[in-house]
Design a protein around this motif. Structure first.
Motif, PDB file in Angstrom:
ATOM      1  N   ASN A  57      -1.623  17.140 -20.150  1.00 52.42           N
ATOM      2  CA  ASN A  57      -1.208  18.316 -19.373  1.00 52.42           C
ATOM      3  C   ASN A  57       0.159  18.177 -18.726  1.00 52.42           C
ATOM      4  O   ASN A  57       0.732  19.186 -18.286  1.00 52.42           O
ATOM      5  N   ASP A  58       0.672  16.956 -18.630  1.00 52.47           N
ATOM      6  CA  ASP A  58       1.978  16.740 -18.003  1.00 52.47           C
ATOM      7  C   ASP A  58       3.037  16.452 -19.071  1.00 52.47           C
ATOM      8  O   ASP A  58       2.782  15.679 -20.007  1.00 52.47           O
ATOM      9  N   ASP A  59       4.201  17.040 -18.900  1.00 47.88           N
ATOM     10  CA  ASP A  59       5.316  16.799 -19.825  1.00 47.88           C
ATOM     11  C   ASP A  59       6.002  15.498 -19.435  1.00 47.88           C
ATOM     12  O   ASP A  59       7.106  15.488 -18.882  1.00 47.88           O
ATOM     13  N   VAL A  60       5.351  14.392 -19.719  1.00 46.83           N
ATOM     14  CA  VAL A  60       5.823  13.073 -19.320  1.00 46.83           C
ATOM     15  C   VAL A  60       5.630  12.103 -20.473  1.00 46.83           C
ATOM     16  O   VAL A  60       4.730  12.267 -21.298  1.00 46.83           O
ATOM     17  N   SER A  61       6.503  11.121 -20.555  1.00 40.59           N
ATOM     18  CA  SER A  61       6.340  10.042 -21.526  1.00 40.59           C
ATOM     19  C   SER A  61       5.803   8.819 -20.798  1.00 40.59           C
ATOM     20  O   SER A  61       6.441   8.303 -19.883  1.00 40.59           O
ATOM     21  N   ILE A  62       4.606   8.392 -21.174  1.00 35.82           N
ATOM     22  CA  ILE A  62       4.025   7.169 -20.624  1.00 35.82           C
ATOM     23  C   ILE A  62       4.404   6.030 -21.554  1.00 35.82           C
ATOM     24  O   ILE A  62       4.088   6.051 -22.743  1.00 35.82           O
ATOM     25  N   ARG A  63       5.096   5.024 -21.008  1.00 40.40           N
ATOM     26  CA  ARG A  63       5.554   3.916 -21.840  1.00 40.40           C
ATOM     27  C   ARG A  63       4.898   2.621 -21.361  1.00 40.40           C
ATOM     28  O   ARG A  63       5.149   2.168 -20.246  1.00 40.40           O
ATOM     29  N   PHE A  64       4.026   2.088 -22.215  1.00 36.68           N
ATOM     30  CA  PHE A  64       3.353   0.827 -21.917  1.00 36.68           C
ATOM     31  C   PHE A  64       4.226  -0.323 -22.410  1.00 36.68           C
ATOM     32  O   PHE A  64       4.674  -0.335 -23.558  1.00 36.68           O
ATOM     33  N   ILE A  65       4.471  -1.284 -21.528  1.00 37.03           N
ATOM     34  CA  ILE A  65       5.405  -2.374 -21.807  1.00 37.03           C
ATOM     35  C   ILE A  65       4.645  -3.698 -21.919  1.00 37.03           C
ATOM     36  O   ILE A  65       3.835  -4.029 -21.049  1.00 37.03           O
ATOM     37  N   GLU A  66       4.897  -4.425 -22.985  1.00 30.65           N
ATOM     38  CA  GLU A  66       4.335  -5.765 -23.085  1.00 30.65           C
ATOM     39  C   GLU A  66       4.825  -6.609 -21.909  1.00 30.65           C
ATOM     40  O   GLU A  66       6.003  -6.561 -21.542  1.00 30.65           O
ATOM     41  N   GLU A  67       3.917  -7.389 -21.347  1.00 34.58           N
ATOM     42  CA  GLU A  67       4.312  -8.252 -20.228  1.00 34.58           C
ATOM     43  C   GLU A  67       5.279  -9.319 -20.712  1.00 34.58           C
ATOM     44  O   GLU A  67       5.092  -9.921 -21.775  1.00 34.58           O
ATOM     45  N   ASP A  93       0.843  -1.190   0.000  1.00 34.42           N
ATOM     46  CA  ASP A  93       0.000   0.000   0.000  1.00 34.42           C
ATOM     47  C   ASP A  93       0.883   1.247   0.000  1.00 34.42           C
ATOM     48  O   ASP A  93       1.032   1.929   1.011  1.00 34.42           O
ATOM     49  N   GLU A  94       1.494   1.521  -1.161  1.00 37.54           N
ATOM     50  CA  GLU A  94       2.451   2.624  -1.267  1.00 37.54           C
ATOM     51  C   GLU A  94       2.057   3.638  -2.346  1.00 37.54           C
ATOM     52  O   GLU A  94       2.879   4.450  -2.747  1.00 37.54           O
ATOM     53  N   PHE A  95       0.814   3.593  -2.799  1.00 42.02           N
ATOM     54  CA  PHE A  95       0.454   4.438  -3.936  1.00 42.02           C
ATOM     55  C   PHE A  95       0.634   5.924  -3.655  1.00 42.02           C
ATOM     56  O   PHE A  95       1.185   6.666  -4.491  1.00 42.02           O
ATOM     57  N   GLU A  96       0.185   6.398  -2.510  1.00 35.09           N
ATOM     58  CA  GLU A  96       0.263   7.833  -2.217  1.00 35.09           C
ATOM     59  C   GLU A  96       1.706   8.323  -2.249  1.00 35.09           C
ATOM     60  O   GLU A  96       2.002   9.387  -2.795  1.00 35.09           O
ATOM     61  N   LYS A  97       2.613   7.534  -1.683  1.00 33.97           N
ATOM     62  CA  LYS A  97       4.027   7.908  -1.678  1.00 33.97           C
ATOM     63  C   LYS A  97       4.568   7.977  -3.113  1.00 33.97           C
ATOM     64  O   LYS A  97       5.267   8.927  -3.482  1.00 33.97           O
ATOM     65  N   VAL A  98       4.232   6.984  -3.927  1.00 34.89           N
ATOM     66  CA  VAL A  98       4.730   6.945  -5.304  1.00 34.89           C
ATOM     67  C   VAL A  98       4.121   8.083  -6.130  1.00 34.89           C
ATOM     68  O   VAL A  98       4.814   8.717  -6.935  1.00 34.89           O
ATOM     69  N   TRP A  99       2.846   8.350  -5.932  1.00 32.31           N
ATOM     70  CA  TRP A  99       2.193   9.419  -6.679  1.00 32.31           C
ATOM     71  C   TRP A  99       2.797  10.785  -6.330  1.00 32.31           C
ATOM     72  O   TRP A  99       2.999  11.626  -7.210  1.00 32.31           O
ATOM     73  N   ASN A 100       3.105  10.992  -5.055  1.00 31.78           N
ATOM     74  CA  ASN A 100       3.758  12.242  -4.650  1.00 31.78           C
ATOM     75  C   ASN A 100       5.142  12.360  -5.286  1.00 31.78           C
ATOM     76  O   ASN A 100       5.577  13.459  -5.656  1.00 31.78           O
ATOM     77  N   TYR A 101       5.821  11.231  -5.403  1.00 37.01           N
ATOM     78  CA  TYR A 101       7.139  11.223  -6.043  1.00 37.01           C
ATOM     79  C   TYR A 101       6.994  11.627  -7.510  1.00 37.01           C
ATOM     80  O   TYR A 101       7.781  12.430  -8.032  1.00 37.01           O
ATOM     81  N   TYR A 102       5.981  11.080  -8.159  1.00 37.36           N
ATOM     82  CA  TYR A 102       5.751  11.442  -9.562  1.00 37.36           C
ATOM     83  C   TYR A 102       5.469  12.930  -9.722  1.00 37.36           C
ATOM     84  O   TYR A 102       6.025  13.592 -10.608  1.00 37.36           O
ATOM     85  N   LYS A 103       4.595  13.474  -8.890  1.00 36.38           N
ATOM     86  CA  LYS A 103       4.223  14.880  -9.033  1.00 36.38           C
ATOM     87  C   LYS A 103       5.429  15.795  -8.839  1.00 36.38           C
ATOM     88  O   LYS A 103       5.566  16.814  -9.530  1.00 36.38           O
ATOM     89  N   LEU A 104       6.319  15.436  -7.912  1.00 40.17           N
ATOM     90  CA  LEU A 104       7.518  16.242  -7.713  1.00 40.17           C
ATOM     91  C   LEU A 104       8.491  16.069  -8.872  1.00 40.17           C
ATOM     92  O   LEU A 104       9.145  17.026  -9.302  1.00 40.17           O
ATOM     93  N   LEU A 105       8.585  14.851  -9.405  1.00 38.57           N
ATOM     94  CA  LEU A 105       9.418  14.615 -10.588  1.00 38.57           C
ATOM     95  C   LEU A 105       8.933  15.464 -11.759  1.00 38.57           C
ATOM     96  O   LEU A 105       9.730  16.069 -12.483  1.00 38.57           O
ATOM     97  N   GLU A 106       7.628  15.520 -11.913  1.00 38.14           N
ATOM     98  CA  GLU A 106       7.047  16.229 -13.043  1.00 38.14           C
ATOM     99  C   GLU A 106       7.324  17.737 -12.959  1.00 38.14           C
ATOM    100  O   GLU A 106       7.396  18.426 -13.967  1.00 38.14           O
ATOM    101  N   GLN A 107       7.531  18.220 -11.739  1.00 35.35           N
ATOM    102  CA  GLN A 107       7.830  19.640 -11.536  1.00 35.35           C
ATOM    103  C   GLN A 107       9.330  19.931 -11.582  1.00 35.35           C
ATOM    104  O   GLN A 107       9.737  21.083 -11.597  1.00 35.35           O
ATOM    105  N   SER A 108      10.142  18.877 -11.612  1.00 35.21           N
ATOM    106  CA  SER A 108      11.594  19.035 -11.560  1.00 35.21           C
ATOM    107  C   SER A 108      12.167  19.269 -12.955  1.00 35.21           C
ATOM    108  O   SER A 108      11.444  19.281 -13.951  1.00 35.21           O
ATOM    109  N   THR A 109      13.484  19.422 -13.009  1.00 31.80           N
ATOM    110  CA  THR A 109      14.173  19.583 -14.298  1.00 31.80           C
ATOM    111  C   THR A 109      14.514  18.237 -14.924  1.00 31.80           C
ATOM    112  O   THR A 109      15.044  18.193 -16.036  1.00 31.80           O
ATOM    113  N   LEU A 110      14.219  17.141 -14.230  1.00 30.89           N
ATOM    114  CA  LEU A 110      14.550  15.810 -14.722  1.00 30.89           C
ATOM    115  C   LEU A 110      13.541  15.358 -15.782  1.00 30.89           C
ATOM    116  O   LEU A 110      12.327  15.511 -15.609  1.00 30.89           O
TER     117      LEU A 110
END
Length: 328
Positions: free
Chosen positions: A178-188, A135-152
């Motif tokens: 709305n987010d400058d992100v690349s979503i990459r879907f990976i075949e299992e 049960d770590e979704f909130e932590k990971v989602w917060n990490y994503y939002k900060l990444l999205e605001q970063s220069t990375l």
């Protein structure tokens, strides 16, 4: 420039620093985890730096840190800083599950890390918990939002699983508007560490793209870099992009420029091979830098043409390794 026996340039090292992970994604490993290696079986940071420096002298210019989950290993960020200073290494990237402290993002910016791939298989908290068994979704989602605001440069990696997260394909695609992100879907892939059986996938890259087009029929095809691991698209007017990685279909092998070093120091010149040469043992038995260079060159000259040829060469083991032990 470094080439393999099929005249493909080799530029890109995926360096796994640990096989351990604090999540238990069912497509990667059993719920109880894996039989982790002992500390002395894993390459030290000093051994990794030595190998990367030799590879950089041969022509490797890009390094991606992988695992397991890289941040479960102590002193990772100082190690990454040392890697960045190796002459010839132009790009340093990392793949993480986003459970690291938020402060790691600022430190990576200071080090000069180029991009972060966030492993995130669902943006629905309930589905996320079922896939990761944590049960770590909130932590990971917060990490994503900060990444999205970063220069990375930020990418999200999502493994598409028929019985688990098909409902995430369209909402995750919508993130790119709305987010400058690349979503990459990976075949299992079958590298599940024996956590379950495996049958050929139904949701290949073509089906994934066709599904996205049900919501976005005017999806634009982008130009792919020569050695791109994904087929890339964009929703008209979107800030970000969508990629599909044919990891199981293996239609991108012809331009593959990647090699892997596992946490135990085995060189894998193809993801689908069964076992690699142990540079850990080679070094600890007294190999010189010249010996190591010559061994690398010999192994690069024996590389399989594609993942299908590599899979034919491997021994029958009864179950597939985990991506954590190979280097994700």
């Amino acid at each position: 420039m470094l080439y393999d026996n099929h005249n493909r340039p080799l530029r890109y090292l995926r360096l796994a620093v640990t096989e351990r992970c604090n999540l238990r994604c069912h497509y990667c490993m059993p719920e109880e985890g894996l039989p982790w290696s002992k500390k002395d079986q894993i390459l030290t940071y000093e051994e990794m730096l030595r190998l990367v420096e030799i590879l950089a002298n041969l022509g490797i210019s890009k390094v991606r840190i992988t695992g397991g989950e890289p941040f479960v290993r102590k002193d990772l960020l100082p190690f990454m800083s040392e890697l960045k200073q190796i002459k010839g290494i132009d790009k340093l990237n990392i793949t993480t599950n986003g459970t690291a402290p938020l402060s790691s993002i600022e430190t990576m910016e200071q080090i000069g890390v180029n991009s972060v791939n966030l492993s995130l298989d669902s943006i629905d908290a309930e589905r996320f918990a079922k896939v990761t068994r944590r049960d770590e979704f909130e932590k990971v989602w917060n990490y994503y939002k900060l990444l999205e605001q970063s220069t990375l440069n930020t990418k999200i990696n999502a493994v598409v699983m028929e019985n688990h997260n098909l409902g995430d394909i369209l909402p995750m695609s919508a993130l790119t508007v709305n987010d400058d992100v690349s979503i990459r879907f990976i075949e299992e892939m079958p590298f599940n560490g024996g956590s379950k059986g495996y049958t050929p996938i139904e949701w290949n890259f073509r089906r994934i793209i066709n599904h996205i087009k049900t919501q976005y029929p005017n999806l634009n095809k982008l130009d792919d870099a020569k050695s791109s691991t994904s087929y890339n698209y964009q929703i008209p007017g979107a800030k970000g992009s969508i990629g599909v990685i044919p990891a199981y279909s293996r239609t991108i092998c012809g331009t593959c420029d990647r090699i892997r070093l596992t946490p135990k120091g085995e060189l894998m010149t193809c993801l689908y091979q069964n076992k690699g040469f142990s540079f850990r043992d080679f070094m600890r038995d007294g190999a010189t830098d010249i010996d190591i260079k010559e061994k690398f060159l010999k192994l690069f000259g024996q590389r399989a043409k594609d993942g299908f040829e590599s899979e034919k060469r491997k021994e029958e083991t009864g179950s597939f390794q985990s991506m954590a032990t190979i280097g994700g």
